[in-house]
Scaffold this motif. Sequence first.
Motif, PDB file in Angstrom:
ATOM      1  N   MET A 102      27.227  29.995  37.177  1.00 13.42           N
ATOM      2  CA  MET A 102      28.007  31.132  37.605  1.00 13.42           C
ATOM      3  C   MET A 102      27.076  32.338  37.718  1.00 13.42           C
ATOM      4  N   SER A 103      27.341  33.160  38.703  1.00 15.54           N
ATOM      5  CA  SER A 103      26.475  34.310  38.936  1.00 15.54           C
ATOM      6  C   SER A 103      26.702  35.386  37.880  1.00 15.54           C
ATOM      7  N   LYS A 104      25.697  36.218  37.707  1.00 20.73           N
ATOM      8  CA  LYS A 104      25.759  37.304  36.725  1.00 20.73           C
ATOM      9  C   LYS A 104      26.108  38.644  37.378  1.00 20.73           C
ATOM     10  N   ARG A 105      26.417  38.620  38.667  1.00 20.47           N
ATOM     11  CA  ARG A 105      26.701  39.858  39.385  1.00 20.47           C
ATOM     12  C   ARG A 105      27.992  40.498  38.885  1.00 20.47           C
ATOM     13  N   GLU A 106      28.093  41.792  39.081  1.00 21.43           N
ATOM     14  CA  GLU A 106      29.319  42.509  38.752  1.00 21.43           C
ATOM     15  C   GLU A 106      30.338  42.251  39.855  1.00 21.43           C
ATOM     16  N   GLU A 114      37.328  44.458  45.535  1.00 23.75           N
ATOM     17  CA  GLU A 114      38.255  43.510  46.149  1.00 23.75           C
ATOM     18  C   GLU A 114      38.464  42.278  45.263  1.00 23.75           C
ATOM     19  N   GLU A 115      37.406  41.852  44.599  1.00 23.05           N
ATOM     20  CA  GLU A 115      37.501  40.702  43.700  1.00 23.05           C
ATOM     21  C   GLU A 115      38.381  41.038  42.499  1.00 23.05           C
ATOM     22  N   LEU A 116      38.225  42.224  41.957  1.00 27.35           N
ATOM     23  CA  LEU A 116      39.046  42.636  40.817  1.00 27.35           C
ATOM     24  C   LEU A 116      40.517  42.749  41.205  1.00 27.35           C
ATOM     25  N   VAL A 117      40.778  43.263  42.394  1.00 27.09           N
ATOM     26  CA  VAL A 117      42.160  43.374  42.875  1.00 27.09           C
ATOM     27  C   VAL A 117      42.759  41.985  43.051  1.00 27.09           C
ATOM     28  N   ALA A 118      41.983  41.061  43.635  1.00 29.84           N
ATOM     29  CA  ALA A 118      42.470  39.695  43.825  1.00 29.84           C
ATOM     30  C   ALA A 118      42.770  39.041  42.477  1.00 29.84           C
ATOM     31  N   LYS A 178      37.364  32.493  36.920  1.00 31.98           N
ATOM     32  CA  LYS A 178      36.300  31.639  37.453  1.00 31.98           C
ATOM     33  C   LYS A 178      36.605  31.213  38.881  1.00 31.98           C
ATOM     34  N   ALA A 179      37.865  30.876  39.142  1.00 32.43           N
ATOM     35  CA  ALA A 179      38.254  30.439  40.486  1.00 32.43           C
ATOM     36  C   ALA A 179      38.123  31.579  41.493  1.00 32.43           C
ATOM     37  N   ALA A 206      34.396  32.154  42.131  1.00 31.93           N
ATOM     38  CA  ALA A 206      33.847  31.094  42.966  1.00 31.93           C
ATOM     39  C   ALA A 206      34.275  31.268  44.422  1.00 31.93           C
ATOM     40  N   ALA A 207      35.517  31.646  44.618  1.00 29.96           N
ATOM     41  CA  ALA A 207      35.999  31.869  45.985  1.00 29.96           C
ATOM     42  C   ALA A 207      35.259  33.019  46.653  1.00 29.96           C
ATOM     43  N   PHE A 208      35.072  34.111  45.949  1.00 28.35           N
ATOM     44  CA  PHE A 208      34.345  35.244  46.524  1.00 28.35           C
ATOM     45  C   PHE A 208      32.874  34.908  46.738  1.00 28.35           C
ATOM     46  N   ASP A 209      32.273  34.143  45.831  1.00 25.62           N
ATOM     47  CA  ASP A 209      30.883  33.711  46.030  1.00 25.62           C
ATOM     48  C   ASP A 209      30.765  32.866  47.286  1.00 25.62           C
TER      49      ASP A 209
END
Length: 55
Positions: free
Chosen positions: A1-5, A9-13, A39-40, A43-46
């Motif tokens: 899993m990535s360590k990026r913040e 949009e990801e937080l809203v989702a 996690k899901a 992964a979707a945003f990645d």
Amino acid sequence: MSKREPNFEELVALRDVLIEALPNTCVDDLTSVAVEHAKAVRAAFDELSKTEITE
């Protein structure tokens, strides 16, 4: 899993997913359900970030 913040949009989702999922979750499972959904969403945003959107 990535360590990026996560981006906004990801937080809203994730918030929207958790609003739907958590009320139907047993109290004992809240943490594990929230983590699995996070996690899901990540992964979707990645995966989306790797894909070029062409129209």
